[in-house]
Design a protein around this motif. Sequence first.
Motif, PDB file in Angstrom:
ATOM      1  N   ARG A  66       0.870  -1.228  -0.090  1.00  0.00           N
ATOM      2  CA  ARG A  66      -0.156  -0.036   0.020  1.00  0.00           C
ATOM      3  C   ARG A  66       0.883   1.283   0.056  1.00  0.00           C
ATOM      4  NH1 ARG A  66      -3.038  -3.545   3.485  1.00  0.00           N
ATOM      5  NH2 ARG A  66      -1.399  -2.972   5.320  1.00  0.00           N
ATOM      6  N   ALA A  67       0.768   2.225  -0.934  1.00  0.00           N
ATOM      7  CA  ALA A  67       1.477   3.260  -1.013  1.00  0.00           C
ATOM      8  C   ALA A  67       0.407   4.626  -1.214  1.00  0.00           C
ATOM      9  CB  ALA A  67       2.376   3.477  -2.121  1.00  0.00           C
ATOM     10  N   ASP A  68       0.902   5.621  -0.608  1.00  0.00           N
ATOM     11  CA  ASP A  68       0.104   7.025  -0.742  1.00  0.00           C
ATOM     12  C   ASP A  68       1.120   7.907  -1.227  1.00  0.00           C
ATOM     13  OD1 ASP A  68      -2.799   6.544   0.147  1.00  0.00           O
ATOM     14  OD2 ASP A  68      -1.795   5.805   1.676  1.00  0.00           O
ATOM     15  N   ILE A  69       0.710   8.531  -2.174  1.00  0.00           N
ATOM     16  CA  ILE A  69       1.959   9.688  -2.799  1.00  0.00           C
ATOM     17  C   ILE A  69       1.128  11.090  -2.627  1.00  0.00           C
ATOM     18  CG2 ILE A  69       2.902  10.490  -4.779  1.00  0.00           C
ATOM     19  CD1 ILE A  69       2.583   7.415  -5.756  1.00  0.00           C
ATOM     20  N   ASP A  70       1.692  11.857  -1.884  1.00  0.00           N
ATOM     21  CA  ASP A  70       1.291  13.262  -1.788  1.00  0.00           C
ATOM     22  C   ASP A  70       1.524  14.103  -3.077  1.00  0.00           C
ATOM     23  OD1 ASP A  70       0.733  12.943   0.901  1.00  0.00           O
ATOM     24  OD2 ASP A  70       2.636  13.539   1.526  1.00  0.00           O
ATOM     25  N   THR A  71       0.293  14.444  -3.580  1.00  0.00           N
ATOM     26  CA  THR A  71       0.303  15.171  -5.067  1.00  0.00           C
ATOM     27  C   THR A  71       1.207  16.610  -5.267  1.00  0.00           C
ATOM     28  OG1 THR A  71      -1.774  15.962  -5.004  1.00  0.00           O
ATOM     29  CG2 THR A  71      -1.439  14.162  -6.311  1.00  0.00           C
ATOM     30  N   GLU A  72       1.071  17.286  -3.840  1.00  0.00           N
ATOM     31  CA  GLU A  72       1.905  18.540  -3.746  1.00  0.00           C
ATOM     32  C   GLU A  72       3.383  18.514  -3.558  1.00  0.00           C
ATOM     33  OE1 GLU A  72       0.675  21.677  -3.662  1.00  0.00           O
ATOM     34  OE2 GLU A  72      -1.397  21.488  -3.852  1.00  0.00           O
ATOM     35  N   SER A  73       3.637  17.206  -3.320  1.00  0.00           N
ATOM     36  CA  SER A  73       5.249  17.026  -2.816  1.00  0.00           C
ATOM     37  C   SER A  73       6.082  17.150  -4.410  1.00  0.00           C
ATOM     38  CB  SER A  73       5.397  15.742  -2.298  1.00  0.00           C
ATOM     39  OG  SER A  73       5.176  14.600  -2.978  1.00  0.00           O
ATOM     40  N   ILE A  74       5.481  17.244  -5.567  1.00  0.00           N
ATOM     41  CA  ILE A  74       6.065  16.997  -6.744  1.00  0.00           C
ATOM     42  C   ILE A  74       6.885  17.963  -7.051  1.00  0.00           C
ATOM     43  CG2 ILE A  74       4.206  18.282  -8.187  1.00  0.00           C
ATOM     44  CD1 ILE A  74       4.640  15.990 -10.347  1.00  0.00           C
ATOM     45  N   LYS A  75       8.109  17.787  -7.382  1.00  0.00           N
ATOM     46  CA  LYS A  75       9.232  18.387  -7.806  1.00  0.00           C
ATOM     47  C   LYS A  75       9.526  18.461  -9.287  1.00  0.00           C
ATOM     48  CE  LYS A  75      10.532  19.314  -3.542  1.00  0.00           C
ATOM     49  NZ  LYS A  75       9.613  20.251  -2.857  1.00  0.00           N
ATOM     50  N   MET A  76       9.810  19.550  -9.837  1.00  0.00           N
ATOM     51  CA  MET A  76       9.772  19.718 -11.435  1.00  0.00           C
ATOM     52  C   MET A  76      10.697  20.911 -11.703  1.00  0.00           C
ATOM     53  SD  MET A  76       5.771  19.010 -12.814  1.00  0.00           S
ATOM     54  CE  MET A  76       6.396  18.913 -14.428  1.00  0.00           C
ATOM     55  N   GLU A  77      11.344  20.741 -12.920  1.00  0.00           N
ATOM     56  CA  GLU A  77      12.239  21.756 -13.297  1.00  0.00           C
ATOM     57  C   GLU A  77      11.647  23.111 -13.659  1.00  0.00           C
ATOM     58  OE1 GLU A  77      14.980  20.558 -16.772  1.00  0.00           O
ATOM     59  OE2 GLU A  77      15.158  18.570 -15.670  1.00  0.00           O
ATOM     60  N   SER A  78      10.234  23.203 -13.921  1.00  0.00           N
ATOM     61  CA  SER A  78       9.716  24.323 -14.174  1.00  0.00           C
ATOM     62  C   SER A  78       8.702  24.491 -13.326  1.00  0.00           C
ATOM     63  CB  SER A  78       9.094  24.296 -15.702  1.00  0.00           C
ATOM     64  OG  SER A  78       8.333  25.294 -15.945  1.00  0.00           O
ATOM     65  N   SER A  79       8.606  25.958 -12.712  1.00  0.00           N
ATOM     66  CA  SER A  79       7.431  26.090 -11.749  1.00  0.00           C
ATOM     67  C   SER A  79       6.042  26.074 -12.586  1.00  0.00           C
ATOM     68  CB  SER A  79       7.733  27.277 -10.804  1.00  0.00           C
ATOM     69  OG  SER A  79       8.068  28.481 -11.785  1.00  0.00           O
ATOM     70  N   ARG A  80       6.121  26.705 -13.666  1.00  0.00           N
ATOM     71  CA  ARG A  80       5.034  26.937 -14.441  1.00  0.00           C
ATOM     72  C   ARG A  80       4.315  25.522 -14.666  1.00  0.00           C
ATOM     73  NH1 ARG A  80       4.044  26.255 -19.741  1.00  0.00           N
ATOM     74  NH2 ARG A  80       6.333  25.929 -20.212  1.00  0.00           N
ATOM     75  N   LEU A  81       5.415  24.545 -15.157  1.00  0.00           N
ATOM     76  CA  LEU A  81       4.645  23.121 -15.381  1.00  0.00           C
ATOM     77  C   LEU A  81       3.996  22.481 -14.122  1.00  0.00           C
ATOM     78  CD1 LEU A  81       7.293  21.720 -17.735  1.00  0.00           C
ATOM     79  CD2 LEU A  81       4.742  22.260 -18.547  1.00  0.00           C
ATOM     80  N   ARG A  82       4.784  22.913 -12.989  1.00  0.00           N
ATOM     81  CA  ARG A  82       4.324  22.292 -12.038  1.00  0.00           C
ATOM     82  C   ARG A  82       3.188  22.678 -11.478  1.00  0.00           C
ATOM     83  NH1 ARG A  82       4.002  23.237  -6.290  1.00  0.00           N
ATOM     84  NH2 ARG A  82       4.555  21.643  -4.941  1.00  0.00           N
ATOM     85  N   ARG A  83       2.740  24.097 -11.611  1.00  0.00           N
ATOM     86  CA  ARG A  83       1.396  24.567 -11.292  1.00  0.00           C
ATOM     87  C   ARG A  83       0.481  24.029 -12.117  1.00  0.00           C
ATOM     88  NH1 ARG A  83       4.360  29.510 -11.050  1.00  0.00           N
ATOM     89  NH2 ARG A  83       3.845  29.939 -13.316  1.00  0.00           N
ATOM     90  N   TRP A  84       1.017  23.794 -13.701  1.00  0.00           N
ATOM     91  CA  TRP A  84      -0.099  23.170 -14.494  1.00  0.00           C
ATOM     92  C   TRP A  84      -0.495  21.857 -13.963  1.00  0.00           C
ATOM     93  CZ3 TRP A  84       1.127  19.216 -17.995  1.00  0.00           C
ATOM     94  CH2 TRP A  84       0.030  18.707 -18.731  1.00  0.00           C
ATOM     95  N   VAL A  85       0.573  20.806 -13.746  1.00  0.00           N
ATOM     96  CA  VAL A  85       0.143  19.627 -13.352  1.00  0.00           C
ATOM     97  C   VAL A  85      -0.550  19.345 -12.087  1.00  0.00           C
ATOM     98  CG1 VAL A  85       2.099  18.535 -14.543  1.00  0.00           C
ATOM     99  CG2 VAL A  85       2.266  18.821 -12.169  1.00  0.00           C
ATOM    100  N   LEU A  86      -0.327  20.320 -11.262  1.00  0.00           N
ATOM    101  CA  LEU A  86      -1.274  20.217 -10.099  1.00  0.00           C
ATOM    102  C   LEU A  86      -2.730  21.125 -10.161  1.00  0.00           C
ATOM    103  CD1 LEU A  86       1.575  21.517  -7.369  1.00  0.00           C
ATOM    104  CD2 LEU A  86       0.300  19.109  -7.716  1.00  0.00           C
ATOM    105  N   ALA A  87      -2.881  21.560 -11.337  1.00  0.00           N
ATOM    106  CA  ALA A  87      -4.279  22.203 -11.636  1.00  0.00           C
ATOM    107  C   ALA A  87      -5.310  21.107 -11.892  1.00  0.00           C
ATOM    108  CB  ALA A  87      -3.832  23.044 -12.766  1.00  0.00           C
ATOM    109  N   PRO A  88      -6.707  21.625 -11.978  1.00  0.00           N
ATOM    110  CA  PRO A  88      -7.916  20.841 -12.289  1.00  0.00           C
ATOM    111  C   PRO A  88      -7.588  20.014 -13.348  1.00  0.00           C
ATOM    112  CG  PRO A  88      -8.377  23.028 -11.149  1.00  0.00           C
ATOM    113  CD  PRO A  88      -7.013  23.006 -11.592  1.00  0.00           C
ATOM    114  N   GLU A  89      -7.045  20.300 -14.330  1.00  0.00           N
ATOM    115  CA  GLU A  89      -7.095  19.286 -15.695  1.00  0.00           C
ATOM    116  C   GLU A  89      -6.184  18.502 -15.514  1.00  0.00           C
ATOM    117  OE1 GLU A  89      -6.105  21.463 -19.308  1.00  0.00           O
ATOM    118  OE2 GLU A  89      -4.399  22.351 -18.529  1.00  0.00           O
ATOM    119  N   PHE A  90      -5.058  18.202 -14.615  1.00  0.00           N
ATOM    120  CA  PHE A  90      -4.183  17.211 -14.490  1.00  0.00           C
ATOM    121  C   PHE A  90      -4.340  16.510 -13.233  1.00  0.00           C
ATOM    122  CE2 PHE A  90      -0.220  14.721 -14.974  1.00  0.00           C
ATOM    123  CZ  PHE A  90      -0.236  14.661 -16.303  1.00  0.00           C
TER     124      PHE A  90
END
Length: 184
Positions: A66-90
């Motif tokens: 059993r594994a739980d992953i916190d979506t807010e803990s994502i690290k990405m090279e681009s802060s713009r892409l990070r905001r997009w993947v955390l947004a409602p459409e992703f």
Amino acid sequence: MRHLLSAIVVLLAAAPVTAADLRIDPQRSRAQFSVRLLWVSTVTGSFEGIRGDIAIDPSTQSAIVRADIDTESIKMESSRLRRWVLAPEFFDAKRFPSIHFESSPTPLHLLSEGGDVKGKLTLRGVTQPVTFHLQANRCPPQALAGCVLQLQGMIDRTDFEMRGRRGALSDRVNLGMAIVLIPP
């Protein structure tokens, strides 16, 4: 009373010794994803917030991961892409703050030898069957503490209601986990 105590001692002595359940080390474990963008580049991210456990059933020589992953803990090279993947459409992190995976009972020997691990993935509130491929490692099934389990799989994002930017993004999303096991 003495007969009751004797019966309890006999039952306890006859009960199988169970292996200790293991936890996922949140400090050393990671999960990652990647998706193709415009068939030219790949968007990738690494989740640093992962926790969970492995429940071992010695009677069936199987385990459930059993594994739980916190979506807010994502690290990405681009802060713009990070905001997009955390947004409602992703990932829609505000409404669905975690991704959950639970395996079906998996033979213990598979945790060492590698192979396919079936289970259910819950993402954005949608639960779907998935199969991850577990890489072989050198850890014996009886001594998994300290081992790293590496799982890789692919999902169709539309199965999880991720339908935004279908012309720009591939529907196939690669998911992976590298989990380090520690005693409880």
